[in-house]
Design a protein around this motif. Sequence first.
Motif, PDB file in Angstrom:
ATOM      1  N   LEU A  41       0.706  -1.285   0.007  1.00 59.62           N
ATOM      2  CA  LEU A  41       0.128   0.053   0.038  1.00 59.62           C
ATOM      3  C   LEU A  41       0.894   1.238  -0.132  1.00 59.62           C
ATOM      4  CD1 LEU A  41      -2.884   1.118   0.322  1.00 59.62           C
ATOM      5  CD2 LEU A  41      -2.551   1.250   2.584  1.00 59.62           C
ATOM      6  N   ASP A  43      -0.556   4.530  -1.097  1.00 62.47           N
ATOM      7  CA  ASP A  43      -1.294   5.622  -1.021  1.00 62.47           C
ATOM      8  C   ASP A  43      -2.802   5.501  -0.857  1.00 62.47           C
ATOM      9  OD1 ASP A  43      -2.093   8.448  -1.092  1.00 62.47           O
ATOM     10  OD2 ASP A  43      -1.792   8.713  -3.298  1.00 62.47           O
ATOM     11  N   ARG A  44      -3.691   6.443  -0.096  1.00 60.29           N
ATOM     12  CA  ARG A  44      -4.809   6.203  -0.039  1.00 60.29           C
ATOM     13  C   ARG A  44      -5.662   7.352  -0.166  1.00 60.29           C
ATOM     14  NH1 ARG A  44      -6.217   1.180   3.190  1.00 60.29           N
ATOM     15  NH2 ARG A  44      -8.303   1.381   2.719  1.00 60.29           N
ATOM     16  N   TRP A  48     -10.300   4.236  -1.677  1.00 57.43           N
ATOM     17  CA  TRP A  48      -9.295   4.123  -2.710  1.00 57.43           C
ATOM     18  C   TRP A  48      -7.949   3.794  -2.179  1.00 57.43           C
ATOM     19  CZ3 TRP A  48     -10.707   2.749  -7.776  1.00 57.43           C
ATOM     20  CH2 TRP A  48     -11.930   3.550  -8.088  1.00 57.43           C
ATOM     21  N   ALA A  49      -7.164   2.882  -2.731  1.00 55.69           N
ATOM     22  CA  ALA A  49      -5.773   2.525  -2.384  1.00 55.69           C
ATOM     23  C   ALA A  49      -5.071   2.439  -3.342  1.00 55.69           C
ATOM     24  CB  ALA A  49      -5.743   1.215  -1.385  1.00 55.69           C
ATOM     25  N   ARG A  50      -3.916   3.022  -3.557  1.00 57.29           N
ATOM     26  CA  ARG A  50      -2.808   2.629  -4.617  1.00 57.29           C
ATOM     27  C   ARG A  50      -1.817   1.577  -4.036  1.00 57.29           C
ATOM     28  NH1 ARG A  50       1.696   6.276  -6.756  1.00 57.29           N
ATOM     29  NH2 ARG A  50       2.329   5.152  -8.556  1.00 57.29           N
ATOM     30  N   ILE A  51      -1.700   0.643  -4.835  1.00 54.79           N
ATOM     31  CA  ILE A  51      -0.806  -0.285  -4.348  1.00 54.79           C
ATOM     32  C   ILE A  51       0.062  -0.676  -5.516  1.00 54.79           C
ATOM     33  CG2 ILE A  51      -2.636  -1.745  -3.169  1.00 54.79           C
ATOM     34  CD1 ILE A  51      -1.722  -2.866  -6.654  1.00 54.79           C
ATOM     35  N   TRP A  60      -4.972   1.136  -8.799  1.00 52.21           N
ATOM     36  CA  TRP A  60      -5.899   1.661  -7.646  1.00 52.21           C
ATOM     37  C   TRP A  60      -6.870   0.567  -7.478  1.00 52.21           C
ATOM     38  CZ3 TRP A  60      -5.347   5.991  -4.679  1.00 52.21           C
ATOM     39  CH2 TRP A  60      -4.340   6.991  -5.305  1.00 52.21           C
ATOM     40  N   GLY A  63      -9.568  -0.311  -1.341  1.00 55.84           N
ATOM     41  CA  GLY A  63      -8.601  -0.541  -0.053  1.00 55.84           C
ATOM     42  C   GLY A  63      -9.341  -1.205   0.979  1.00 55.84           C
TER      43      GLY A  63
END
Length: 198
Positions: A41, A43-44, A48-51, A60, A63
Amino acid sequence: MSAPVDFRPTHVVPPGGLAAWESPDTGRPTVPLDALLPVQLIDRRGDWARILCANAWSAWVDGRLLVTVPQGPPVPGAPLARTADPRPLLARVQDMLSRYRSAAEDLAAGRLDGETFRQRTQGLRAGMVVDGEAVWLYDAEHERWVYCDGTRLSTLAASGPPSGARASAVPDEAAEAAPYDATRVVGPSGDGAWPGDG
């Protein structure tokens, strides 16, 4: 492509895989992620979570559905993380049920009319299933169902697409075509079965 030097998985993709998007926008789907894929992980933005994957590819995802990788045993006596501690959510469910019960009693006793009852109960959202030691709770704040084993919460399913980023600028038909299954069960056993099923 080789793995980034600093790649350290923080989560895994839930059983059944996970829809992914190029940006926090349901109108821009990309290749879905494989089940149990380790991800980091990075970013949030709201739900939404950027993985980041081991091969340096990022996307994205929702999350709320990521499964946290254990980081070693907890320190004895240390408090649970806010998102894992079931007590605040249990208190919210109890409060919602108490408020609904009070309004229902007033309605049954003739102290409220139907319209006032609807006004008093508007916005109340709670859900709870108790089966022995297992409890399923609806977390209205994060629009998800969670499983509680008495000590911690685990996300089971989300009731809507991720929120907290920009809305899709594409027509509704394209947004509906995005690979998102809001009813997919992602735990607790990992195979979609509820505890006690045959």
